[in-house]
Design an enzyme around this catalytic site. Structure first.
Site, PDB file in Angstrom:
ATOM      1  CG  ASP A  86      -1.889   1.131   1.247  1.00  0.00           C
ATOM      2  OD1 ASP A  86      -1.645   2.144   0.541  1.00  0.00           O
ATOM      3  OD2 ASP A  86      -2.901   1.029   1.945  1.00  0.00           O
ATOM      4  CG  LEU A  87       2.031   3.046  -3.785  1.00  0.00           C
ATOM      5  CD1 LEU A  87       1.645   3.764  -5.070  1.00  0.00           C
ATOM      6  CD2 LEU A  87       3.530   2.902  -3.719  1.00  0.00           C
ATOM      7  CE  LYS A 142      -3.418  11.993 -19.945  1.00  0.00           C
ATOM      8  NZ  LYS A 142      -4.338  12.418 -20.916  1.00  0.00           N
ATOM      9  CG  HIS A 172       0.286   8.522 -24.616  1.00  0.00           C
ATOM     10  ND1 HIS A 172      -0.620   9.084 -23.771  1.00  0.00           N
ATOM     11  CD2 HIS A 172      -0.390   8.237 -25.752  1.00  0.00           C
ATOM     12  CE1 HIS A 172      -1.786   9.146 -24.377  1.00  0.00           C
ATOM     13  NE2 HIS A 172      -1.687   8.633 -25.574  1.00  0.00           N
ATOM     14  CG  ASP A 229      -7.945  13.520 -20.410  1.00  0.00           C
ATOM     15  OD1 ASP A 229      -7.063  12.971 -19.721  1.00  0.00           O
ATOM     16  OD2 ASP A 229      -8.613  12.916 -21.280  1.00  0.00           O
ATOM     17  CG  HIS A 234      -2.016  14.426 -24.959  1.00  0.00           C
ATOM     18  ND1 HIS A 234      -0.900  13.874 -24.386  1.00  0.00           N
ATOM     19  CD2 HIS A 234      -3.060  13.712 -24.470  1.00  0.00           C
ATOM     20  CE1 HIS A 234      -1.254  12.891 -23.588  1.00  0.00           C
ATOM     21  NE2 HIS A 234      -2.562  12.773 -23.617  1.00  0.00           N
ATOM     22  CE  LYS A 334     -12.628  11.191 -22.846  1.00  0.00           C
ATOM     23  NZ  LYS A 334     -11.795  10.207 -23.575  1.00  0.00           N
TER      24      LYS A 334
HETATM   25  P1  NAP Z   1      -6.787   2.429 -12.067  1.00  0.00           P
HETATM   26  O1  NAP Z   1      -7.334   1.516 -13.096  1.00  0.00           O
HETATM   27  O2  NAP Z   1      -7.700   2.972 -11.028  1.00  0.00           O
HETATM   28  O3  NAP Z   1      -5.597   1.638 -11.350  1.00  0.00           O
HETATM   29  C1  NAP Z   1      -4.972   2.126 -10.189  1.00  0.00           C
HETATM   30  C2  NAP Z   1      -3.926   1.103  -9.760  1.00  0.00           C
HETATM   31  O4  NAP Z   1      -3.276   1.619  -8.595  1.00  0.00           O
HETATM   32  C3  NAP Z   1      -4.476  -0.257  -9.388  1.00  0.00           C
HETATM   33  O5  NAP Z   1      -3.530  -1.249  -9.707  1.00  0.00           O
HETATM   34  C4  NAP Z   1      -4.641  -0.140  -7.880  1.00  0.00           C
HETATM   35  O6  NAP Z   1      -4.645  -1.434  -7.308  1.00  0.00           O
HETATM   36  C5  NAP Z   1      -3.395   0.655  -7.534  1.00  0.00           C
HETATM   37  N1  NAP Z   1      -3.495   1.389  -6.278  1.00  0.00           N
HETATM   38  C6  NAP Z   1      -4.473   2.267  -5.920  1.00  0.00           C
HETATM   39  N2  NAP Z   1      -4.226   2.742  -4.679  1.00  0.00           N
HETATM   40  C7  NAP Z   1      -3.086   2.150  -4.258  1.00  0.00           C
HETATM   41  C8  NAP Z   1      -2.320   2.217  -3.072  1.00  0.00           C
HETATM   42  N3  NAP Z   1      -2.688   2.989  -2.026  1.00  0.00           N
HETATM   43  N4  NAP Z   1      -1.213   1.467  -2.957  1.00  0.00           N
HETATM   44  C9  NAP Z   1      -0.822   0.659  -3.981  1.00  0.00           C
HETATM   45  N5  NAP Z   1      -1.494   0.550  -5.141  1.00  0.00           N
HETATM   46  C10 NAP Z   1      -2.620   1.287  -5.266  1.00  0.00           C
HETATM   47  O7  NAP Z   1      -6.065   3.704 -12.710  1.00  0.00           O
HETATM   48  P2  NAP Z   1      -5.452   3.827 -14.189  1.00  0.00           P
HETATM   49  O8  NAP Z   1      -6.530   4.169 -15.119  1.00  0.00           O
HETATM   50  O9  NAP Z   1      -4.599   2.641 -14.468  1.00  0.00           O
HETATM   51  O10 NAP Z   1      -4.558   5.143 -14.042  1.00  0.00           O
HETATM   52  C11 NAP Z   1      -3.306   5.137 -13.372  1.00  0.00           C
HETATM   53  C12 NAP Z   1      -2.588   6.462 -13.645  1.00  0.00           C
HETATM   54  O11 NAP Z   1      -2.336   6.571 -15.022  1.00  0.00           O
HETATM   55  C13 NAP Z   1      -3.384   7.704 -13.257  1.00  0.00           C
HETATM   56  O12 NAP Z   1      -2.484   8.700 -12.846  1.00  0.00           O
HETATM   57  C14 NAP Z   1      -4.021   8.109 -14.571  1.00  0.00           C
HETATM   58  O13 NAP Z   1      -4.306   9.485 -14.606  1.00  0.00           O
HETATM   59  C15 NAP Z   1      -2.910   7.774 -15.528  1.00  0.00           C
HETATM   60  N6  NAP Z   1      -3.364   7.530 -16.904  1.00  0.00           N
HETATM   61  C16 NAP Z   1      -4.228   6.532 -17.190  1.00  0.00           C
HETATM   62  C17 NAP Z   1      -4.630   6.299 -18.493  1.00  0.00           C
HETATM   63  C18 NAP Z   1      -5.559   5.174 -18.859  1.00  0.00           C
HETATM   64  O14 NAP Z   1      -5.883   5.042 -20.063  1.00  0.00           O
HETATM   65  N7  NAP Z   1      -6.006   4.374 -17.929  1.00  0.00           N
HETATM   66  C19 NAP Z   1      -4.139   7.135 -19.524  1.00  0.00           C
HETATM   67  C20 NAP Z   1      -3.232   8.142 -19.205  1.00  0.00           C
HETATM   68  C21 NAP Z   1      -2.857   8.323 -17.892  1.00  0.00           C
HETATM   69  P3  NAP Z   1      -5.336  -1.735  -5.864  1.00  0.00           P
HETATM   70  O15 NAP Z   1      -6.566  -0.884  -5.795  1.00  0.00           O
HETATM   71  O16 NAP Z   1      -5.575  -3.202  -5.896  1.00  0.00           O
HETATM   72  O17 NAP Z   1      -4.304  -1.343  -4.872  1.00  0.00           O
END
Ligand code: NAP
Length: 484
Positions: A86-87, A142, A172, A229, A234, A334
């Site tokens: 847990d971060l 981001k 990206h 966003d 971008h 979107k």
């Molecule tokens: P997500 O699906 O909600 O995933 C979050 C991840 O973080 C999960 O693996 C979660 O696992 C983990 N996590 C959450 N709280 C935590 C904690 N306290 N300790 C350890 N692990 C924890 O989010 P996401 O969409 O992948 O996005 C992640 C990041 O990438 C964000 O900053 C987002 O803005 C960025 N981003 C995402 C996308 C996209 O397309 N998804 C695109 C560009 C940027 P657990 O809950 O099991 O701990």
């Protein structure tokens, strides 16, 4: 060279949709250093085997050509491990430190694919656990903050424990082959430089259109909106690539210094500009690709009274000698009519007309970013319509398709960027001062919207946004590319 890549958020959407497929492609292409580990981190209690099974199942949703065979996955899976953590709990970092120290890899990459609210605590605790040695690189996804103050706070916290050369802020778009080709077009060819200025260019349009809605990320998107966003990062990075001066060399800081100058030269917003040159919209119900789709406010996770914008169109100028007076239009949204990202550079008309040409026909360079990747050069030529119309020109265009030309040799954005982090190349990553400047520029828009009770303008899903977007550009006597 050995590496450990720690994927914080290793079970999240970004990890399985983008990062794992990119890492697998690098593995398949033989570009990922062989002596490596990928350590997924999240709060779930998973064994290595369970994590590998989870990732294997996720690959079923990846497009067929990029999906591993059973044998390929077996080999790739040997790289995958899982660390429960847990971060937000300082005591959990000791376990990670133990796992990393047991191996002592040459390069350790900490990829923060989690909520930005965890970035500061994660960096502080990594340092407290002694995990910020010079061979450590941290990748920040981001959006880095939601305004200038929060962006600064994160950057200051991260820079307290890591040197700037260890920090990889990802955008990206900079990793897309089409965007790298934009740099190649401008700085690898002498042809365009003499005309790349206000004397020859009438205006530049940047469009990043998505036909998708918010999908499963409604709650996340509702707190962000299109300006934060897409525009702050971008679209402004594309604008920098288009408008920057040639850098003195291809090193990261030489490129980033020039991009920063563009951001600093963006014309300051006046109240009148904010009212006339910025349009925000939000999609209502409509039809996309022949299918009825719901309104933004009816999307799961979205506040039914949300005023979050899903569309932005704006006009700006760059106050320097090269670009003074040339409008730069940015448009993103979107649930638009098509999924399409492109840049249109409209050149000025010939200074003295000896031929007749169709109204509005000008030389135009179209840089297609996605889904097409290539260049179109629109020219005027003599048609084949008989002697009577010999003085009338017709539009023709040269069409260069990079996908056809380079095909499977092309490396995807996340694949390129992940390899660059492992290799320590910062060229395609964003420096903190660039980010700050971009936030400084978008903040007046956010403030204006905050005080503007009118809210976003409605547009039907499947269209090109609110009519105010066309009206904005029409006031300059211009039109968006699909309109003329
Ligand atoms: P997500 O699906 O909600 O995933 C979050 C991840 O973080 C999960 O693996 C979660 O696992 C983990 N996590 C959450 N709280 C935590 C904690 N306290 N300790 C350890 N692990 C924890 O989010 P996401 O969409 O992948 O996005 C992640 C990041 O990438 C964000 O900053 C987002 O803005 C960025 N981003 C995402 C996308 C996209 O397309 N998804 C695109 C560009 C940027 P657990 O809950 O099991 O701990």
């Amino acid at each position: 060279m050995s590496f450990d890549l720690v994927l914080f958020g290793g079970t999240g959407d970004l990890a399985w949709r983008k990062l794992m497929p990119a890492l697998f492609q690098a593995f398949r292409h033989g570009t990922l250093p062989a002596d490596g580990r990928i350590l997924g981190v999240a709060r779930d209690d998973l064994s290595d085997a369970q994590y590998r099974d989870l990732i294997r199942a996720r690959f079923d949703e990846v497009e067929l050509a990029k999906r591993p065979s059973a044998e390929e996955f077996e080999r790739f899976a040997q790289l995958l491990h899982f660390v429960r953590m847990d971060l937000s709990r300082p005591e959990d970092y000791a376990r990670l430190a133990q796992v990393l120290r047991a191996r002592g890899a040459d390069v350790v990459v900490m990829y923060l694919a989690t909520s930005p609210s965890l970035f500061t605590v994660a960096c502080e605790q990594l340092a407290a656990a002694g995990l910020n040695a010079p061979n450590t690189r941290v990748v920040l996804e981001k959006p880095l903050g939601h305004d200038l103050a929060s962006n600064r706070a994160i950057n200051e916290a991260v820079r307290r424990v890591l040197a700037e050369r260890q920090i990889f802020r990802i955008d990206h778009y900079l990793g897309k082959p089409s965007v790298q080709n934009l740099f190649a077009l401008r700085f690898g060819n002498a042809l365009f430089e003499p005309v790349w200025r206000r004397e020859n260019i009438a205006n530049i349009q940047i469009t990043i259109a998505e036909d998708l809605g918010v999908e499963k990320r409604g709650a996340f998107y509702d707190s962000i909106g299109a300006l934060r966003d897409m525009v702050q990062n971008h679209a402004l990075q594309l604008l920098c690539a288009l408008a920057m001066e040639p850098p003195i060399n291809a090193h990261a800081d030489a490129i980033r210094d020039e991009k920063l100058k563009v951001l600093r030269s963006l014309k300051a917003w006046t109240p009148q500009d904010l009212a006339q040159h910025v349009v925000r919209g939000q999609y209502g119900a409509g039809t996309v690709g022949g299918e009825a789709v719901r309104a933004y406010r009816d999307e799961p996770g979205v506040n039914p009274e949300s005023t979050t914008e899903t569309f932005v169109a704006l006009r700006t100028e760059i106050a320097n000698w090269r670009w003074a007076g040339v409008p730069f239009y940015i448009r993103t949204g979107k649930r638009l009519a098509e999924r399409e990202a492109h840049i249109v550079v409209n050149f000025r008309e010939a200074p003295h007309a000896i031929f007749r040409s169709p109204p509005g026909a000008v030389n135009r360079l179209v840089i297609n970013l996605q889904p097409k990747d290539g260049l179109e050069l629109h020219l005027l030529a003599q048609g084949q319509e008989g002697r009577r119309s010999a003085q009338t020109l017709v539009p023709v265009h040269l069409d260069l398709d990079f996908d056809k030309r380079f095909g499977s040799e092309r490396v995807g954005a996340y694949e390129r960027l992940l390899l660059d982090v492992i290799d320590g190349r910062l060229n395609l990553f964003v420096r903190s001062d660039e980010q700050e400047e971009a936030w400084r520029w978008v903040e007046p828009i956010l403030e204006h919207w905050h005080n503007d009770s009118a809210g976003p303008r409605a547009y039907a899903a499947g269209t090109w946004g609110p009519s105010a977007s066309s009206a904005m550009i029409a006031r300059d006597g211009q039109c968006w590319s699909e309109e003329c």
